[in-house]
Scaffold this active site. Structure first.
Site, PDB file in Angstrom:
ATOM      1  N   CYS A 127       0.815  -1.229   0.000  1.00  0.00           N
ATOM      2  CA  CYS A 127       0.000   0.000   0.000  1.00  0.00           C
ATOM      3  C   CYS A 127       0.842   1.270   0.000  1.00  0.00           C
ATOM      4  O   CYS A 127       0.346   2.345  -0.323  1.00  0.00           O
ATOM      5  CB  CYS A 127      -0.932   0.029   1.207  1.00  0.00           C
ATOM      6  N   HIS A 267      -3.261   7.121   3.612  1.00  0.00           N
ATOM      7  CA  HIS A 267      -3.680   5.845   3.037  1.00  0.00           C
ATOM      8  C   HIS A 267      -5.133   5.594   3.424  1.00  0.00           C
ATOM      9  O   HIS A 267      -5.542   5.843   4.555  1.00  0.00           O
ATOM     10  CB  HIS A 267      -2.779   4.725   3.558  1.00  0.00           C
ATOM     11  N   ASN A 297     -10.212   0.076   0.375  1.00  0.00           N
ATOM     12  CA  ASN A 297      -8.758   0.168   0.362  1.00  0.00           C
ATOM     13  C   ASN A 297      -8.246  -0.340  -0.996  1.00  0.00           C
ATOM     14  O   ASN A 297      -8.370  -1.523  -1.293  1.00  0.00           O
ATOM     15  CB  ASN A 297      -8.205  -0.688   1.510  1.00  0.00           C
TER      16      ASN A 297
END
Ligand code: UT7
Length: 340
Positions: A127, A267, A297
């Site tokens: 990520c 994030h 996500n």
């Protein structure tokens, strides 16, 4: 009065300012809502919303791959930047879901774009990959090696999601974001960057299958080893610790405080993680750009899509200081302060 950041300790006074001159993003058409997931696993809209803040996510079509989404995001960024494919010197593509093990997805995007002179490579930092790629792009431009770098974060996480595992399948989505970086000759640009990793936590968020240690076999496929494995609570805890530390480190490098930051782009994993960071940094939640309610996500694509949306909607304006901060499997973390 606006504070003047001091120059990065790593780059000194003569550093070339590296600017993001265009952003773009793409998300697939298909929307998977929490109500849809309730028909697939034992979950509820209430559980997903209160534990994560996610309401829906996008799912790529069967024949729509990471390289396809990456190309669409890249084209939008190039159009905004006014940069043609032939001008791109380097393509960095951050992903945990490449089209295939090799060649790199960046090479596949190069062909789709016609960016014939670009060197191409994928960045594997889960990520956190998009900000790792921004840091690498900045180094290449600052050192005068390259003029124009295309950075992309793109994921088809639906292809590595175990759709029977309610612990993970409610969290992830597909999409892509991109940015074109160049030395622009003005003061606006990347002020400070910070990246870090801790491999001792490799087993709290990983995909065990598909590499040389556990090749894809019928037996391994039956065990779902080619899907995301995650210890949610451990990841949550480490995410808050790492993103908080990364925020403070990069602000210190930039010579700024959190009060100077007009917008934090974090994030997009879980609203509770973002709330915890807002609380510890002592700034209101509305200073954060949040879109995880719409996309879930999307790993390396998440901060890239959020940056593009914040840019195109006017949430960030010329002269604003913005802080981007991310966290991912590895563990990996990264943070960047930019004067927009
Ligand atoms: O990019 C980084 C990627 N990953 C992350 O950022 C994940 C970070 N972690 C998190 O976001 C949170 O830990 C989760 C959202 C994954 C889980 O939230 P939690 O508050 O830590 O829940 P939990 O794992 O402790 O689970 C609590 C309960 C469990 O039931 P029992 O054992 O208490 O009976 C789970 O089985 O919730 C259950 N549960 C669910 N229930 C309904 C887990 N997933 C679901 C679900 N629907 N989808």
């Amino acid at each position: 009065m606006k504070r003047q950041p001091r120059s990065s300790p790593r780059s000194g006074k003569t550093r070339r300012t590296v600017s993001i001159i265009g952003t773009g993003s793409y998300v697939p058409e298909k929307i998977l809502t929490n109500a849809d997931l309730m028909r697939m696993v034992d979950t509820s809209d209430e559980w997903i919303t209160t534990r994560t803040g996610i309401k829906e996510r996008r799912i790529a079509a069967k024949d729509e791959h990471t390289s396809d989404m990456a190309t669409k995001a890249a084209l939008a960024a190039m159009e905004q930047a006014g940069v043609s494919a032939k001008e791109i010197d380097l393509i960095l593509l951050a992903t945990a879901t490449p089209d295939m093990m090799f060649p790199s997805t960046a090479c596949l995007v190069q062909t789709k774009l016609g960016a014939t002179k670009a060197a191409c490579l994928d960045i594997s930092a889960a990520c956190a990959g998009f900000l790792f790629a921004i840091e690498i792009a900045q180094q290449f431009i600052t050192s005068h090696t390259y003029e124009t770098v295309l950075v992309i974060g793109a994921e088809k996480l639906s292809s590595i999601t175990n759709w029977n595992d309610r612990n993970t399948c409610v969290l992830f989505g597909d999409g892509a974001g991109a940015a074109v970086l160049r030395h622009r000759g003005s003061a606006h640009g990347v002020i400070a960057t910070h990246v870090g990793s801790d491999g001792t936590y490799a087993d709290i968020l990983f995909m065990p299958g598909g590499g040389c240690r556990t090749p894809i076999t019928l037996e391994n496929a039956d065990k779902n080893l080619q899907t995301i494995h995650m210890s949610g609570k451990d990841v949550y805890k480490q995410a808050v610790i790492a993103m908080l530390a990364a925020s403070k480190t990069v602000l210190g490098q930039a010579g700024l405080t959190i009060d100077d930051i007009a917008c934090v782009i974090p994030h997009q994993a879980n609203l509770r993680i973002i709330e915890a960071i807002a609380d510890r940094l002592k700034i209101p939640l509305d200073r954060f750009y949040v879109n995880l309610d719409r996309y879930g996500n999307t790993s390396a694509a998440a901060v890239a899509i959020a940056l593009d949306e914040a840019n195109r909607t006017g949430r960030i304006k010329s002269g604003d200081y913005i802080l981007m901060v991310v966290f991912g499997g590895g563990l990996t973390w990264a943070s960047t302060v930019i004067e927009w």
